[in-house]
Structure formats: structure tokens, C-alpha cells
Design an enzyme around this catalytic site. Structure first.
Site, PDB file in Angstrom:
ATOM      1  N   LYS A 138      25.348   1.192   4.447  1.00 44.15           N
ATOM      2  CA  LYS A 138      24.477   2.118   5.184  1.00 44.15           C
ATOM      3  C   LYS A 138      23.047   1.646   4.993  1.00 44.15           C
ATOM      4  CE  LYS A 138      23.531   6.462   3.520  1.00 44.15           C
ATOM      5  NZ  LYS A 138      22.083   6.680   3.327  1.00 44.15           N
TER       6      LYS A 138
HETATM    7  C1  5RP Z   1      20.154  10.978   1.112  1.00 40.79           C
HETATM    8  C2  5RP Z   1      20.815   9.805   1.747  1.00 40.79           C
HETATM    9  C3  5RP Z   1      21.330  10.051   3.117  1.00 40.79           C
HETATM   10  O1  5RP Z   1      22.732  10.017   3.045  1.00 40.79           O
HETATM   11  C4  5RP Z   1      20.902   9.051   4.131  1.00 40.79           C
HETATM   12  O2  5RP Z   1      19.559   8.738   4.028  1.00 40.79           O
HETATM   13  C5  5RP Z   1      21.298   9.485   5.534  1.00 40.79           C
HETATM   14  O3  5RP Z   1      20.605  10.595   5.926  1.00 40.79           O
HETATM   15  P1  5RP Z   1      19.352  10.550   6.909  1.00 40.79           P
HETATM   16  O4  5RP Z   1      19.921  10.212   8.266  1.00 40.79           O
HETATM   17  O5  5RP Z   1      18.786  11.929   6.848  1.00 40.79           O
HETATM   18  O6  5RP Z   1      18.412   9.471   6.432  1.00 40.79           O
HETATM   19  O7  5RP Z   1      20.979   8.753   1.194  1.00 40.79           O
HETATM   20  O8  5RP Z   1      19.566  10.653  -0.069  1.00 40.79           O
END
Ligand code: 5RP
Length: 268
Positions: free
Chosen positions: A177
Site C-alpha cells: 500500500k
Molecule cells: C492509517 C493508515 C491508512 O490505512 C492509510 O493511510 C489509508 O488511509 P487513507 O486513504 O485515509 O490515507 O495507514 O494510519
């Protein structure tokens, strides 16, 4: 088929090769925030659409606030121990074991690495050890590319994100991610041997901007989203989720997705 492939299939849909994951794990470091103060209510509203392939959440929320109607995929956020109130939010360690992932019937573990930060070494070693634990049980590991103060401005730097994604994959992550960059995101995907999903980051100005970001990422080869704020801080979370689902699983254009968004808002 291996157990790892079987679990991955509960996250990435076999028919499209893509995934819509809603992230609701923010509270572990940021506390209650707009959109997930009443987290059970948010889960229930979005779960009601039947469009969420998987959720990214912590063990605390799983145990106390998670009650979906069906059996969506679950990715358990397993690194933590540092908050926005502390000296360094990048100082994370493993707070959830693979046994807990299995006990809760989750499908994957998620661990952050803060590349370029003072905690680069510790968090990468943590991610790598988590990968070894996960793979003993055929549990996939989602590597989360975290950004600390030192590298916050690199959120839009494709070269930095390409390095980060590749490094996390080489340390054992089965999925990554990371953030989306308008320029050069195809290089992030091309240099990474495992599927890439995008986070959204802070709320975009409009829902249309969110749809454009998702579309751009998919066009560059991302396999889906692990997105939070842009969905549940939207004035129309369920309608936006519907439009995002059409982009991800039906390959529709931004214009078509916007039409779907507007129609879903009208019919709500
Ligand atoms: C929170 C995270 C989130 O899972 C990630 O950042 C995804 O969320 P967003 O789309 O709000 O950034 O790591 O700490």
C-alpha cells in the site's frame, strides 16, 4: 493452490484481479477522527453497500466494533505503538502476532515500514520478521509505506515511492500500500514484483478528485485501493464507494463514475 493464494483471493477478486479495501485503522495512531468517531456506524453504513472487498482495521476495532453482515476479507493492522501525540510517529513495532491474525480469522497482516526515517532500519526489520512469521502460516503480508516528518514531502515523489515499494517487497511483503503520484506512478508499479494498492491520504477537495486519483492509479497498473479518509470523510460515503467500485471492478471512465456518483446521491 496454496493457503497464501487462497487468502489473497479473499482480498483481490479473481474475476477482475483488483480490490476495493476500506481502511479504518487510523485510530491506532491518530485517535478518533472525523468520519470514524462512531466507527461501528461507519462500518455498518459502508458494509450495507455490499461493495467492500476487504477491510483494513486493528484487532481492537475487530473485537469491539466490527460486525459485518457477510464475510468480507479482513487485513489486520499489526504494527503500532507510536502516536501523533508522541515524539515520533514512525517509531512503530509489531503489536499483533500472526496467531492473533489466525485467531480472528483475518486474511492478511499489515505492517508499516518508514523508509527514509530514523526508524527505517527497525521498521524494515520488523516488516521482514513479520513476513517470515506470516509465511510460516501462509498468511499474506501487506507492506504499508509510511511517511514520517522527514519524508512527508516525498508523498508525491514517484522515485522515492518506487524505491520504497521495491524495498518493502524485497523484505517479504506480498502486497504494497503506497500513495499515488500523478506523474511517474507507472514506474512505481513497474519496479515492484507484487500488487500495488493506493492509499488516499488526506481528503481531496472534491469527490471527483478522489475518482480521478483512483482512475489514474488503475491506469498505471495499481490493483486497487486501500483507502480511508477520502471515502468516509466524503459527504456521500456510500455513493462514492459505489462510484469507486465501478472504476475498480468495471473499468469505467471518470465521467461514468461521476455520473454514477451523482445518480447514487440522487437515489439515496
Ligand atoms: C492509517 C493508515 C491508512 O490505512 C492509510 O493511510 C489509508 O488511509 P487513507 O486513504 O485515509 O490515507 O495507514 O494510519
Amino acid at each position: 493452490m496454496t493457503g497464501l493464494e487462497n487468502r489473497l483471493k479473499r482480498i483481490i477478486k479473481a474475476d477482475t484481479g483488483r480490490s476495493l479495501v476500506v481502511a479504518i485503522d487510523h485510530g491506532y495512531a491518530l485517535g478518533p477522527m472525523k468520519g470514524i468517531v462512531d466507527i461501528a456506524g461507519t462500518i455498518s453504513k459502508l458494509d450495507g453497500t455490499g461493495l467492500v472487498d476487504a477491510w483494513l482495521l486493528t484487532k481492537g476495532i475487530f473485537r469491539h466494533a466490527f460486525n459485518p453482515r457477510g464475510t468480507p476479507g479482513v487485513i489486520l493492522r499489526s504494527s503500532g505503538g507510536a502516536t501523533i501525540a508522541g515524539p515520533d510517529i514512525t517509531n512503530e513495532g509489531l503489536v499483533t502476532s500472526v496467531e492473533e491474525v489466525l485467531t480472528l480469522g483475518a486474511d492478511a497482516m499489515a505492517v508499516s515500514a518508514f523508509i527514509g526515517s530514523e526508524n527505517e532500519r527497525e521498521t524494515l526489520i520488523g516488516l521482514s520478521r513479520a513476513a517470515d512469521q506470516c509465511h510460516r502460516w501462509n498468511v499474506p503480508l501487506l507492506g504499508v509505506i509510511g511517511l514520517g516528518k522527514e519524508v512527508g514531502e516525498k508523498k508525491n515523489d514517484a522515485k522515492f515511492l518506487a524505491l520504497s515499494a521495491r524495498v518493502a517487497a524485497e523484505h517479504g511483503a506480498d502486497l504494497i500500500k503506497t500513495y499515488y503520484t500523478e506523474k511517474g506512478f507507472e514506474d512505481v508499479v513497474a519496479g515492484c514484483p507484487v500488487p500495488i494498492m493506493i492509499a488516499g491520504g488526506p481528503k481531496c477537495e472534491t469527490d471527483l478528485d478522489t475518482l480521478k486519483m483512483i482512475h489514474g492509479a488503475l491506469q498505471s497498473g495499481a490493483q486497487g485501493i486501500v483507502m480511508g479518509r477520502n471515502i468516509w470523510q466524503s459527504p456521500h460515503p456510500a455513493a462514492l464507494l459505489n462510484a469507486a467500485w465501478q472504476l475498480i471492478h468495471k473499468n469505467c471512465s471518470v465521467q461514468e463514475a461521476q455520473d454514477i456518483l451523482e445518480e447514487s446521491i440522487r437515489n439515496a
